[in-house]
Design a protein around this motif. Structure first.
Motif, short mmCIF file in Angstrom:
data_model
loop_
_atom_site.label_atom_id
_atom_site.label_comp_id
_atom_site.label_asym_id
_atom_site.label_seq_id
_atom_site.Cartn_x
_atom_site.Cartn_y
_atom_site.Cartn_z
N PRO A 172 -4.47 -5.96 -9.75
CA PRO A 172 -3.19 -6.31 -9.16
C PRO A 172 -2.21 -4.99 -9.79
CG PRO A 172 -3.32 -7.51 -11.36
CD PRO A 172 -4.77 -6.89 -10.91
N LYS A 173 -1.11 -4.81 -8.99
CA LYS A 173 0.01 -3.92 -9.50
C LYS A 173 0.71 -4.65 -10.57
CE LYS A 173 3.68 -1.13 -7.79
NZ LYS A 173 4.90 -1.31 -7.07
N ILE A 174 0.88 -4.01 -11.86
CA ILE A 174 1.51 -5.01 -12.75
C ILE A 174 3.01 -4.90 -12.56
CG2 ILE A 174 2.03 -5.12 -15.46
CD1 ILE A 174 -1.10 -5.49 -14.68
N ILE A 175 3.56 -6.12 -12.11
CA ILE A 175 5.00 -6.01 -11.97
C ILE A 175 5.77 -6.73 -13.29
CG2 ILE A 175 6.99 -7.11 -10.36
CD1 ILE A 175 4.20 -7.59 -8.53
N VAL A 176 5.02 -7.96 -13.94
CA VAL A 176 5.49 -8.43 -14.99
C VAL A 176 5.21 -7.64 -16.35
CG1 VAL A 176 5.56 -10.52 -16.37
CG2 VAL A 176 5.83 -10.69 -13.86
N GLU A 177 5.81 -7.10 -16.93
CA GLU A 177 5.31 -6.45 -18.28
C GLU A 177 4.35 -7.13 -19.29
OE1 GLU A 177 8.15 -4.60 -20.81
OE2 GLU A 177 6.83 -3.03 -20.90
N GLN A 178 5.01 -8.23 -19.42
CA GLN A 178 4.26 -9.13 -20.41
C GLN A 178 2.79 -9.47 -19.64
OE1 GLN A 178 5.70 -10.22 -23.32
NE2 GLN A 178 3.52 -11.24 -24.19
N GLY A 179 2.66 -9.60 -18.48
CA GLY A 179 1.42 -9.98 -17.66
C GLY A 179 0.44 -8.50 -18.10
N GLY A 180 0.69 -7.54 -18.09
CA GLY A 180 0.14 -6.41 -18.44
C GLY A 180 -0.53 -6.47 -19.82
#
Ligand code: GDP
Length: 290
Positions: A172-180
């Protein structure tokens, strides 16, 4: 956080999935139960639009059971979607999955209408473990089809149940920083592509806010005000406890970070889930406002 992705690989995987999706009936997406939203792939949702989806929250043995229940509700409330939580190595994983798929696609089955399922998931989510378990159990035949990437395999779980493994990785393209950060903490991202110290600090910050008792239990701080420690104080304490020190008693932050990440990945801090549906919705909103 800068995670280094490899767009070339991603485009190849995207194309392979787009080709395959035309001749499959439904999609199984394997997610990490400790980070169900971060490990989900918006691109896959786009590619498989209109096809029923079974979300498998894998590694449930490492995840917080209360939060797993929240996520199952969340996914089950989506259109054309069902979710179940698993431990990929559990004995009846295959039965649970095939039963769920057949229930979702009752119109498919029998030799003339085999149920064709595509299984996807980010690296390290447990796809090989699950597939190996399935093959071992059913001694399924595997085969490469002409015209499909060599790495893609078709597994015959039953004469009328075909499982296609996806080649490559679809990041995925990381949109949510915390998700990264959550992806990185889980071990889904190669070591060379991230800063472990930064990832460990973000993880400790989350744990001290949401799982303080587990953190205290694992690392046994010698001072009570540990409830007020920030992420750096925790990392420094772990360094003390684990002997991650350089000459003169200076902290070896890298080694301490590796210890924390290893503990989290191995489930040694406890059963932890790094996001709830509400938290995720909040992070997503913030990300979109930026
Ligand atoms: P893949 O990259 O998706 O094929 O992931 P693997 O199947 O290689 O699994 C990655 C790591 O996670 C391995 O060390 C597995 O033993 C471990 N693993 C896979 N599924 C589970 C699970 O349900 N629970 C736990 N605790 N570990 C798992």
């Amino acid at each position: 956080m800068a995670i280094q992705w490899f767009p070339g690989h991603m485009n190849k995987a995207k194309k392979a999935i787009a080709d395959r999706i035309k001749s499959i009936d439904m999609v199984i997406e394997m997610l990490d139960a400790r980070l169900p939203a971060s490990s989900e792939n918006p691109l896959l949702a786009q590619l498989s639009r209109g096809k029923p989806k079974l979300k498998i929250l894998n590694k449930q043995d490492l995840a917080d059971p209360e939060r797993t229940a929240l996520w199952l509700n969340e996914f089950n409330s989506r259109e054309h979607t069902q979710a179940l939580a698993l431990d990929a190595s559990e004995a009846n994983a295959t039965t649970k999955i095939t039963r769920a798929c057949r229930q979702m696609m009752p119109q498919r089955g029998g030799l003339d209408k085999p149920l064709r399922v595509l299984i996807c998931g980010i690296p390290n989510v447990g796809k090989s473990t699950l597939i190996n378990g399935m093959i071992g159990k059913k001694s399924a035949k595997t085969g490469n089809e002409p015209g499909i990437t060599k790495a893609e395999q078709r597994l015959f779980l039953a004469d009328d149940f075909w499982l296609y493994d996806t080649p490559g990785m679809l990041w995925p393209k990381i949109i949510v920083e915390q998700g990264g950060y959550n992806l990185a903490a889980s071990g889904a991202v190669g070591r060379n592509a991230l800063d472990e110290e930064e990832v460990a600090l973000v993880l400790l910050d989350y744990l001290r806010r949401h799982y303080l008792p587990l953190l205290q239990e694992r690392y046994q701080p010698d001072r009570d005000p540990s409830s007020h420690w920030d992420d750096v104080a925790w990392l420094e304490w772990v360094a003390q406890k684990r002997g991650a020190l350089l000459g003169g008693g200076r902290v070896n932050y890298q080694k301490a970070a590796e210890a924390v990440l290893g503990d989290f990945r191995g489930g040694h801090i406890g059963r932890i889930t790094l996001e709830t549906p509400n938290q995720w919705a909040g992070w997503l909103k913030t990300a979109r406002q930026k």
